[in-house]
Design a protein around this motif. Structure first.
Motif, PDB file in Angstrom:
ATOM      1  N   ASP B 185      17.024  -5.826  18.723  1.00 43.18           N
ATOM      2  CA  ASP B 185      17.357  -7.195  18.294  1.00 43.18           C
ATOM      3  C   ASP B 185      18.023  -7.163  16.920  1.00 43.18           C
ATOM      4  OD1 ASP B 185      16.072  -8.263  20.558  1.00 43.18           O
ATOM      5  OD2 ASP B 185      14.138  -8.304  19.530  1.00 43.18           O
ATOM      6  N   TYR B 186      17.471  -6.345  16.034  1.00 46.11           N
ATOM      7  CA  TYR B 186      18.020  -6.272  14.675  1.00 46.11           C
ATOM      8  C   TYR B 186      19.416  -5.656  14.671  1.00 46.11           C
ATOM      9  CZ  TYR B 186      13.855  -7.818  12.100  1.00 46.11           C
ATOM     10  OH  TYR B 186      12.845  -8.563  11.560  1.00 46.11           O
ATOM     11  N   ALA B 187      19.658  -4.714  15.586  1.00 37.65           N
ATOM     12  CA  ALA B 187      20.996  -4.114  15.667  1.00 37.65           C
ATOM     13  C   ALA B 187      22.029  -5.200  15.967  1.00 37.65           C
ATOM     14  CB  ALA B 187      21.016  -3.017  16.730  1.00 37.65           C
ATOM     15  N   GLU B 188      21.653  -6.156  16.838  1.00 36.88           N
ATOM     16  CA  GLU B 188      22.567  -7.263  17.174  1.00 36.88           C
ATOM     17  C   GLU B 188      22.802  -8.164  15.967  1.00 36.88           C
ATOM     18  OE1 GLU B 188      24.303  -7.604  20.067  1.00 36.88           O
ATOM     19  OE2 GLU B 188      23.421  -5.604  20.387  1.00 36.88           O
ATOM     20  N   ILE B 189      21.723  -8.416  15.208  1.00 36.97           N
ATOM     21  CA  ILE B 189      21.852  -9.243  14.000  1.00 36.97           C
ATOM     22  C   ILE B 189      22.749  -8.531  12.976  1.00 36.97           C
ATOM     23  CG2 ILE B 189      20.584 -10.288  12.061  1.00 36.97           C
ATOM     24  CD1 ILE B 189      19.902 -11.603  14.714  1.00 36.97           C
ATOM     25  N   SER B 190      22.596  -7.213  12.894  1.00 38.26           N
ATOM     26  CA  SER B 190      23.375  -6.464  11.893  1.00 38.26           C
ATOM     27  C   SER B 190      24.869  -6.570  12.183  1.00 38.26           C
ATOM     28  CB  SER B 190      22.914  -5.007  11.841  1.00 38.26           C
ATOM     29  OG  SER B 190      23.311  -4.323  13.004  1.00 38.26           O
ATOM     30  N   LYS B 191      25.231  -6.630  13.473  1.00 38.20           N
ATOM     31  CA  LYS B 191      26.654  -6.759  13.829  1.00 38.20           C
ATOM     32  C   LYS B 191      27.243  -8.048  13.271  1.00 38.20           C
ATOM     33  CE  LYS B 191      26.289  -4.190  18.127  1.00 38.20           C
ATOM     34  NZ  LYS B 191      26.015  -4.423  19.552  1.00 38.20           N
ATOM     35  N   VAL B 192      26.416  -9.098  13.269  1.00 38.32           N
ATOM     36  CA  VAL B 192      26.894 -10.391  12.760  1.00 38.32           C
ATOM     37  C   VAL B 192      27.098 -10.318  11.245  1.00 38.32           C
ATOM     38  CG1 VAL B 192      26.337 -12.855  12.548  1.00 38.32           C
ATOM     39  CG2 VAL B 192      25.694 -11.599  14.627  1.00 38.32           C
ATOM     40  N   LEU B 193      26.242  -9.547  10.579  1.00 38.45           N
ATOM     41  CA  LEU B 193      26.261  -9.539   9.108  1.00 38.45           C
ATOM     42  C   LEU B 193      27.268  -8.553   8.517  1.00 38.45           C
ATOM     43  CD1 LEU B 193      22.449  -9.775   8.319  1.00 38.45           C
ATOM     44  CD2 LEU B 193      24.125 -11.626   8.365  1.00 38.45           C
ATOM     45  N   LEU B 194      27.593  -7.489   9.260  1.00 39.35           N
ATOM     46  CA  LEU B 194      28.532  -6.494   8.733  1.00 39.35           C
ATOM     47  C   LEU B 194      29.851  -7.190   8.382  1.00 39.35           C
ATOM     48  CD1 LEU B 194      28.028  -3.361  11.012  1.00 39.35           C
ATOM     49  CD2 LEU B 194      27.577  -3.538   8.558  1.00 39.35           C
ATOM     50  N   GLY B 195      30.375  -6.842   7.228  1.00 39.80           N
ATOM     51  CA  GLY B 195      31.628  -7.466   6.817  1.00 39.80           C
ATOM     52  C   GLY B 195      31.428  -8.757   6.032  1.00 39.80           C
ATOM     53  N   THR B 196      30.195  -9.227   5.916  1.00 40.76           N
ATOM     54  CA  THR B 196      29.911 -10.392   5.068  1.00 40.76           C
ATOM     55  C   THR B 196      29.241  -9.892   3.783  1.00 40.76           C
ATOM     56  OG1 THR B 196      27.634 -10.767   5.761  1.00 40.76           O
ATOM     57  CG2 THR B 196      29.353 -11.709   7.168  1.00 40.76           C
ATOM     58  N   ASN B 197      29.026 -10.809   2.849  1.00 44.37           N
ATOM     59  CA  ASN B 197      28.285 -10.447   1.629  1.00 44.37           C
ATOM     60  C   ASN B 197      26.872 -11.013   1.648  1.00 44.37           C
ATOM     61  OD1 ASN B 197      30.024  -8.834   0.120  1.00 44.37           O
ATOM     62  ND2 ASN B 197      31.245 -10.631  -0.434  1.00 44.37           N
ATOM     63  N   ILE B 198      26.382 -11.322   2.829  1.00 44.83           N
ATOM     64  CA  ILE B 198      25.076 -11.971   2.926  1.00 44.83           C
ATOM     65  C   ILE B 198      23.958 -10.954   2.696  1.00 44.83           C
ATOM     66  CG2 ILE B 198      23.511 -13.215   4.481  1.00 44.83           C
ATOM     67  CD1 ILE B 198      26.109 -14.283   5.860  1.00 44.83           C
ATOM     68  N   ILE B 199      23.041 -11.346   1.822  1.00 44.41           N
ATOM     69  CA  ILE B 199      21.852 -10.522   1.566  1.00 44.41           C
ATOM     70  C   ILE B 199      20.745 -10.995   2.514  1.00 44.41           C
ATOM     71  CG2 ILE B 199      20.066  -9.997  -0.165  1.00 44.41           C
ATOM     72  CD1 ILE B 199      22.696  -8.694  -0.840  1.00 44.41           C
ATOM     73  N   VAL B 200      19.900 -10.081   2.921  1.00 45.54           N
ATOM     74  CA  VAL B 200      18.781 -10.429   3.803  1.00 45.54           C
ATOM     75  C   VAL B 200      17.459 -10.268   3.053  1.00 45.54           C
ATOM     76  CG1 VAL B 200      17.484  -9.736   5.864  1.00 45.54           C
ATOM     77  CG2 VAL B 200      19.983  -9.870   5.936  1.00 45.54           C
ATOM     78  N   LEU B 201      16.673 -11.325   3.091  1.00 49.04           N
ATOM     79  CA  LEU B 201      15.296 -11.236   2.581  1.00 49.04           C
ATOM     80  C   LEU B 201      14.401 -11.076   3.798  1.00 49.04           C
ATOM     81  CD1 LEU B 201      12.818 -11.521   0.801  1.00 49.04           C
ATOM     82  CD2 LEU B 201      13.344 -13.920   0.488  1.00 49.04           C
ATOM     83  N   ALA B 202      13.912  -9.850   4.010  1.00 43.56           N
ATOM     84  CA  ALA B 202      13.077  -9.571   5.180  1.00 43.56           C
ATOM     85  C   ALA B 202      11.617  -9.728   4.777  1.00 43.56           C
ATOM     86  CB  ALA B 202      13.352  -8.167   5.696  1.00 43.56           C
ATOM     87  N   ASP B 203      11.021 -10.820   5.182  1.00 42.87           N
ATOM     88  CA  ASP B 203       9.594 -11.046   4.894  1.00 42.87           C
ATOM     89  C   ASP B 203       8.802 -10.330   5.981  1.00 42.87           C
ATOM     90  OD1 ASP B 203       7.028 -11.876   4.483  1.00 42.87           O
ATOM     91  OD2 ASP B 203       7.489 -14.015   4.408  1.00 42.87           O
ATOM     92  N   GLU B 204       8.362  -9.128   5.652  1.00 41.43           N
ATOM     93  CA  GLU B 204       7.710  -8.271   6.655  1.00 41.43           C
ATOM     94  C   GLU B 204       6.222  -8.109   6.371  1.00 41.43           C
ATOM     95  OE1 GLU B 204      10.411  -4.887   6.801  1.00 41.43           O
ATOM     96  OE2 GLU B 204      11.898  -6.109   7.857  1.00 41.43           O
ATOM     97  N   ILE B 205       5.622  -9.182   5.903  1.00 47.45           N
ATOM     98  CA  ILE B 205       4.213  -9.149   5.524  1.00 47.45           C
ATOM     99  C   ILE B 205       3.313  -8.828   6.728  1.00 47.45           C
ATOM    100  CG2 ILE B 205       3.799 -11.648   5.840  1.00 47.45           C
ATOM    101  CD1 ILE B 205       2.491  -9.827   2.781  1.00 47.45           C
ATOM    102  N   TYR B 206       3.764  -9.177   7.950  1.00 45.40           N
ATOM    103  CA  TYR B 206       2.980  -8.899   9.161  1.00 45.40           C
ATOM    104  C   TYR B 206       3.472  -7.638   9.889  1.00 45.40           C
ATOM    105  CZ  TYR B 206       1.007 -13.654   8.910  1.00 45.40           C
ATOM    106  OH  TYR B 206       0.355 -14.793   8.532  1.00 45.40           O
ATOM    107  N   ALA B 207       4.314  -6.837   9.225  1.00 48.77           N
ATOM    108  CA  ALA B 207       4.979  -5.727   9.931  1.00 48.77           C
ATOM    109  C   ALA B 207       4.004  -4.815  10.673  1.00 48.77           C
ATOM    110  CB  ALA B 207       5.806  -4.903   8.952  1.00 48.77           C
ATOM    111  N   GLU B 208       2.847  -4.539  10.070  1.00 48.04           N
ATOM    112  CA  GLU B 208       1.912  -3.599  10.702  1.00 48.04           C
ATOM    113  C   GLU B 208       1.222  -4.208  11.925  1.00 48.04           C
ATOM    114  OE1 GLU B 208       1.315  -0.509  10.354  1.00 48.04           O
ATOM    115  OE2 GLU B 208       2.076   0.069   8.376  1.00 48.04           O
ATOM    116  N   LEU B 209       1.235  -5.523  12.025  1.00 52.68           N
ATOM    117  CA  LEU B 209       0.562  -6.162  13.164  1.00 52.68           C
ATOM    118  C   LEU B 209       1.583  -6.391  14.281  1.00 52.68           C
ATOM    119  CD1 LEU B 209      -1.736  -8.634  11.213  1.00 52.68           C
ATOM    120  CD2 LEU B 209      -2.200  -6.296  11.955  1.00 52.68           C
ATOM    121  N   CYS B 210       1.932  -5.289  14.965  1.00 45.58           N
ATOM    122  CA  CYS B 210       2.881  -5.363  16.070  1.00 45.58           C
ATOM    123  C   CYS B 210       2.230  -4.632  17.245  1.00 45.58           C
ATOM    124  CB  CYS B 210       4.201  -4.721  15.683  1.00 45.58           C
ATOM    125  SG  CYS B 210       4.028  -3.059  15.009  1.00 45.58           S
TER     126      CYS B 210
END
Lengths: 162, 389
Positions: B185-210
């Motif tokens: 899913d993230y690979a698809e999102i990255s395609k949209v962002l490549l070539g832009t100057n948009i910064i991503v704030l990844a709030d991954e506070i729940y990352a371990e609960l997957c």
């Protein structure tokens, strides 16, 4: 810890977990978990399922005591024969062979201090091989089987933490 | 004093959390069973508490460096590599914050000013929009839908981007939906962002609960995204350390340098005792995570099975400790469902619209509760849904 032994840990934590619950936690199928538990039951690893009761909150009158017992070991038998005789009494809740200054640690339950004292005097101390006893009455249980015997804790978490 | 003339308009205009009223109602009901709480029911593992107490006994009670204890930053750097395969230099790419919340605020303030747009997925945790507004920016809501398992549709994201877009928030695993974005899913999102100057704030506070995988996933691992991603993570959910207020930020050193200045002037340094606890958590806490995760997974599946047998539609959430069932066929609105359920069965669940418009028709149920508690609550839900009680 062995993966299957984690199942034991979960059951020890709460025997009300269903096999399905345990399977979900372990990422296994329900059938696998059932097979493993049945195997543990057959092999006597799981000995039973009991409720943990705080009798202090009931009307039951009882006292517990821990008895230190010194034993003269018997040739070829060690402490086993004496321990077996002690375990046969229904008043005995647990019986452990110990290192240190005495040999067997026995937990007893009785209706009154007098009853427990009489039991030690009349039943335990007369067993052949028992050379001495010391009786310690339990005044209060703070923790048993990993459970702390205080008022159930209130959930004080706030719903602010959206 | 006429405070009205003194207080800042944009602060006065911030709406207090929309569901405060609902929570107050729940609080007033005697014997109410709550499924509303967003923090672990577990206590912080003992060895972590012990480490913090030891630090107090040794008199380690002073400020730390602004960025946090170097020993803790080194542990975080090792943790990020061990769990995510991501490299961060502890000297200038890791910042210890007062919970994830301070990290989110400081990162937004490092990047966002008047005229800047911040894309915020919806439904989501409630802090991103107010913090954007306070920084002078404009929140742009990015709807996510049940049909997509509440994941971001790359096309919808593409349409939301304007020349003013400066920041994209990626709060996954998600509160309140429990949605998880996979590496694909993230690979698809990255395609949209490549070539832009948009910064991503990844709030991954729940990352371990997957729950579909052993390894957590970070957006910074997506192709070409490392340099534009700032990760906010922390100890609250992973190690049941909510009250310790321990978070951290990892990202490009240029951004972290600015964030550090905001942190330095606003906070000085994160609580020292908590930092010592956090070091112990990272050194010896991997098993704690695994054990808590096993319990969460048991509860998650129990709730999903219960919903299924009651006929309540719910997509399968694979992260955090929330389920987000669809209750639209039982009541005209989320709030009406919650209020009626609370009044009749004394169970409190959180209306989905509290987390944004696309949460309407859903409720958030937390499974940061014991199985006994959840069983009681599901019995009551069954009575309410299927027996009109």
């Amino acid at each position: 810890m062995d993966k299957n032994e984690k199942i034991l840990r979960l059951l020890e934590e709460n025997a009300h977990y269903t096999h399905k619950n345990i399977a979900d936690a372990m990422g296994m199928s329900e059938a696998e978990v059932t097979a493993i538990i049945e195997d543990y039951e057959k092999k006597g690893v799981i000995l039973g399922y009991k409720a943990l009761i705080n009798w202090d909150k009931t009307s039951r009158e009882y006292v517990s005591a821990i008895i230190e017992i010194k034993v003269q070991p018997i040739k070829g038998e060690g402490f086993t024969q004496v321990a077996r005789q002690i375990c046969a009494f229904p008043e005995v809740v647990s019986c452990y062979l110990m290192s240190g200054g005495f040999d067997l640690a026995v937990t007893l339950e009785g209706k009154s201090m007098k009853e427990v004292a009489m039991f030690v005097f009349e039943k335990l101390s007369v067993i052949e091989g028992v050379t001495g006893t010391a009786t310690h009455f339990v005044l209060n249980k703070y923790k048993d089987k990993e459970l702390i015997f205080e008022e159930q804790e209130k959930d004080d978490r706030q719903m602010m933490g959206l | 004093m006429n405070y009205d003339n003194i207080l800042l308009g944009k602060v006065k205009d911030l709406k207090p959390s929309g569901i405060r009223r609902f929570f107050d109602l729940a609080d007033s009901i005697e014997g109410c069973i709550s499924l509303g709480v967003g923090e672990p029911d577990f206590k912080t593992p003992w060895h972590i508490r012990q480490a913090a107490m030891d630090s107090l006994q040794k008199g380690m009670t002073r400020y730390t460096s602004n960025a946090g204890l170097i020993e803790l930053r080194e542990e975080i750097s090792r943790y990020m590599e061990r769990r995510f395969g991501l490299k961060y230099d502890p000297k200038n790419q890791v910042l210890i914050t007062v919970g994830g919340s301070e990290g989110i605020d400081a990162v937004i303030r490092s990047i966002i000013g008047p005229g800047d747009e911040v894309i915020i997925p919806e439904p989501s945790f409630v802090c991103y929009s107010p913090l954007t507004v306070l920084a002078g920016g404009t929140p742009v809501h990015l709807p996510t839908y049940e049909k997509d398992n509440f994941k971001i549709d790359p096309q919808v994201l593409k349409n939301a981007i304007t020349p003013k877009t400066k920041l994209l928030i990626l709060p996954y695993p998600n509160n309140p939906t429990g949605a998880l974005m996979t590496a694909e899913d993230y690979a698809e999102i990255s395609k949209v962002l490549l070539g832009t100057n948009i910064i991503v704030l990844a709030d991954e506070i729940y990352a371990e609960l997957c729950y579909n995988t052993d390894k957590p996933n970070s957006f910074a691992s997506a192709p070409g995204m490392y340099d534009r991603t700032v990760i906010v993570n922390g100890f609250s959910k992973t190690y049941a350390m909510t009250g310790w207020r321990m978070g951290f930020v990892c990202g490009p050193k240029e951004i972290l340098g600015c964030t550090l200045k905001i942190h330095q002037y606003g906070i000085m340094s994160a609580p020292t005792t908590s930092q010592y606890g956090a070091i112990e958590a990272l050194k010896n806490g991997d098993e704690d995570i695994e054990e808590m995760k096993a319990h969460y997974n048991m509860r998650r599946k129990y709730l999903l099975d219960s919903f299924k047998s009651m006929g309540i539609p719910c997509f399968e959430p694979l992260g955090a400790f929330y389920v987000f069932p669809n209750v639209s066929k039982f009541a005209p609105s989320s709030e009406e469902f919650c209020t009626d359920f609370l009044n009749k069965q004394k169970v409190a669940v959180v209306p989905g619209n509290a987390f944004g418009e696309t949460g309407e028709g859903f409720v958030r149920i937390s499974y940061a509760y014991s199985m006994e508690h959840l069983r009681k609550a599901m019995d009551k839900l069954d009575k309410y849904i299927n027996h009109n009680l």
